[in-house]
Enzyme design. Structure first.
Site: not given
Ligand SMILES: Cc1ncc(COP(=O)(O)O)c(C=O)c1O
Length: 346
Positions: A86, A189, A225
Site C-alpha cells: 500500500r 495513505k 469511511e
Molecule cells: C482513513 C483510514 N481508513 C481506513 C483505515 C484502516 O486501514 P488498515 O486496516 O489498513 O489499518 C485507516 C487506518 O490505517 C485509515 O486511516
C-alpha cells in the site's frame, strides 16, 4: 517458552492510543537511485532540509501496523507485506520512490526487535504500533518531486483508539466537509488526507461523537469511511456489507475481515452503500489497525438517529469477526491464510 525479557515500566492496561517515546527509530535513505542499509537513531528527531518537498508539497505518506505478543512470548507482525504494497501504491500516486517490499518488511521486524521491551504483554489489550513514514527530503522551491527520500520507522506501544476502549461508539454523518475527491488521493495513505479530515473529526467529537462518517464528495449519497477506519454493517439476514469507493483507504483489516467472513460462511457485499440504507442494518462497525473492530451503536444523520443497540451491545456477527481476527493476530488461533509472521527477537 521464550525467556521473558525485562519489559518497559508502563501501565500496559491503561495505555492510550498515543505516542510513547521508545528506544530508537530507523532511518533509511534513498539517494542516487538506491536505498541504504538504514541506521538506528536513538534521538527521536529527524533532521532534513527546510526546503524538503515533504514540508512544502505534501510528499509524505505513512503506514501503520501492529505487533502482538503471543501467550508463549513470541512477537507476531500482521500482514506487513500488505502495508508495504500500500505504501508503494501511495508513493506511485504522488511520484515518490517507495522502499522495496522486502526492505519495508525487514524494517518492521528490525524496529520491533530493537524496541522489544515496549511490546505490550500478551493479554493486556495493547500492541506495539509500527509507523513507517516516507518523506521527500530533497530541498527545492519549485513544485517537483524529490530526488531523495527517507523511510523513517518508529514503534510505540498503544492501547485502544477510542477512550471507551473497545466499547461501541457513536458516529456523526458529516455533510459539510469532504474528506477526499473521487479521482483524488483518498485511497492513498497520505498525511494530507488526515489534515483535510481533522476539522470534521473534531467537529464530531465536540458534539459528543467518537468519530465522523464521511460521505462520497460528489453526491453525498454514499458512505465512504470514517477518519480512521473503514465502515461495515451487518444486514438483518447476517451479510457483511462494506462500501466500495475510489476515495477510501483500502483497509488491510477490512480486507482480512472480508476473507474471515468467507471462512465463517458470512456472505459479503463489497459495493456502494447508500447512507439511506443505514436504518436497514442490524449491526455497524469500524474496521482498522487502530480501531480493530469497534462496534457502532448509533449514527446521527442530520436529524435522524439510527440505533443498533445500546452502548454496551456488541452485535453477534461483529463480535464473532472481532474475536476471530484478534485470535489470529495474537497467535491464539491457527493462521490458515498466513497473515502473521514471527519476528525473531533473539
Ligand atoms: C482513513 C483510514 N481508513 C481506513 C483505515 C484502516 O486501514 P488498515 O486496516 O489498513 O489499518 C485507516 C487506518 O490505517 C485509515 O486511516
Amino acid at each position: 517458552m521464550k525467556e521473558t525479557m525485562h519489559k518497559a515500566d508502563l501501565n500496559w492496561a491503561e495505555l492510550p492510543f498515543d505516542y510513547v517515546r521508545t528506544d530508537c527509530h530507523l532511518e533509511y535513505v534513498y539517494r542516487d537511485g538506491k536505498w541504504d542499509e538504514g541506521r538506528v537513531v536513538e534521538d527521536d528527531t529527524v533532521t532534513i532540509s527546510v526546503a524538503s518537498t515533504c514540508l512544502h508539497y505534501g510528499q509524505e505518506c505513512f503506514e501503520g501496523l501492529k505487533v502482538y505478543e503471543t501467550k508463549d512470548g513470541r512477537a507476531l507482525a500482521f500482514r506487513s507485506e500488505e502495508n508495504a504494497k500500500r505504501m508503494a501504491y501511495t508513493a506511485k500516486k504522488t511520484l515518490m520512490v517507495a522502499p522495496p517490499v522486502d526492505l519495508f518488511v525487514d524494517a518492521v521486524d528490525r524496529i520491533a526487535k530493537l524496541n522489544r521491551r515496549f511490546i505490550p504483554p500478551y493479554g493486556s489489550g495493547a500492541a506495539l504500533y509500527v509507523r513507517p513514514l516516507l518523506i521527500g527530503i530533497t530541498g527545492t522551491i519549485g513544485i517537483k518531486p524529490s530526488k531523495e527520500y527517507m523511510l523513517a520507522v518508529l514503534a510505540t506501544p498503544v492501547g485502544p483508539y477510542f477512550k471507551s476502549g473497545l466499547k461501541p461508539v457513536r458516529l456523526w454523518v458529516e455533510e459539510e466537509v469532504d474528506r477526499a475527491a473521487p479521482l483524488g488521493v483518498g485511497d492513498a495513505k497520505l498525511g494530507g488526507n488526515y489534515a483535510a479530515g481533522l476539522r470534521a473529526t473534531y467537529g464530531a467529537r465536540d458534539r459528543g461523537y467518537a468519530e465522523v462518517l464521511f460521505l462520497d464528495s460528489k453526491q453525498h449519497k454514499y458512505i465512504d469511511e470514517s477518519g480512521s477506519s473503514n465502515f461495515f454493517a451487518i444486514t438483518k439476514d447476517g451479510r457483511y456489507v462494506t462500501p466500495k469507493s475510489s476515495s477510501i483507504l483500502p483497509s488491510i483489516t477490512n480486507k482480512s475481515l472480508i476473507e474471515l467472513a468467507g471462512d465463517l460462511n458470512i456472505p459479503v457485499e463489497h459495493r456502494a452503500v447508500e447512507v439511506s440504507e443505514l436504518p436497514n442494518f442490524a449491526e455497524a462497525g469500524l474496521a482498522g489497525t487502530a480501531t480493530i473492530i469497534t462496534p457502532v451503536y448509533a449514527i446521527q444523520h442530520g436529524k435522524k438517529l439510527i440505533q443498533y443497540g445500546g452502548p454496551n451491545d456488541v452485535g453477534p456477527v461483529s463480535g464473532r469477526l472481532r474475536d476471530a481476527l484478534l485470535a489470529i493476530q495474537t497467535g491464539d488461533a491457527p493462521d490458515p491464510h498466513g497473515w502473521t509472521h514471527e519476528i525473531q527477537l533473539d
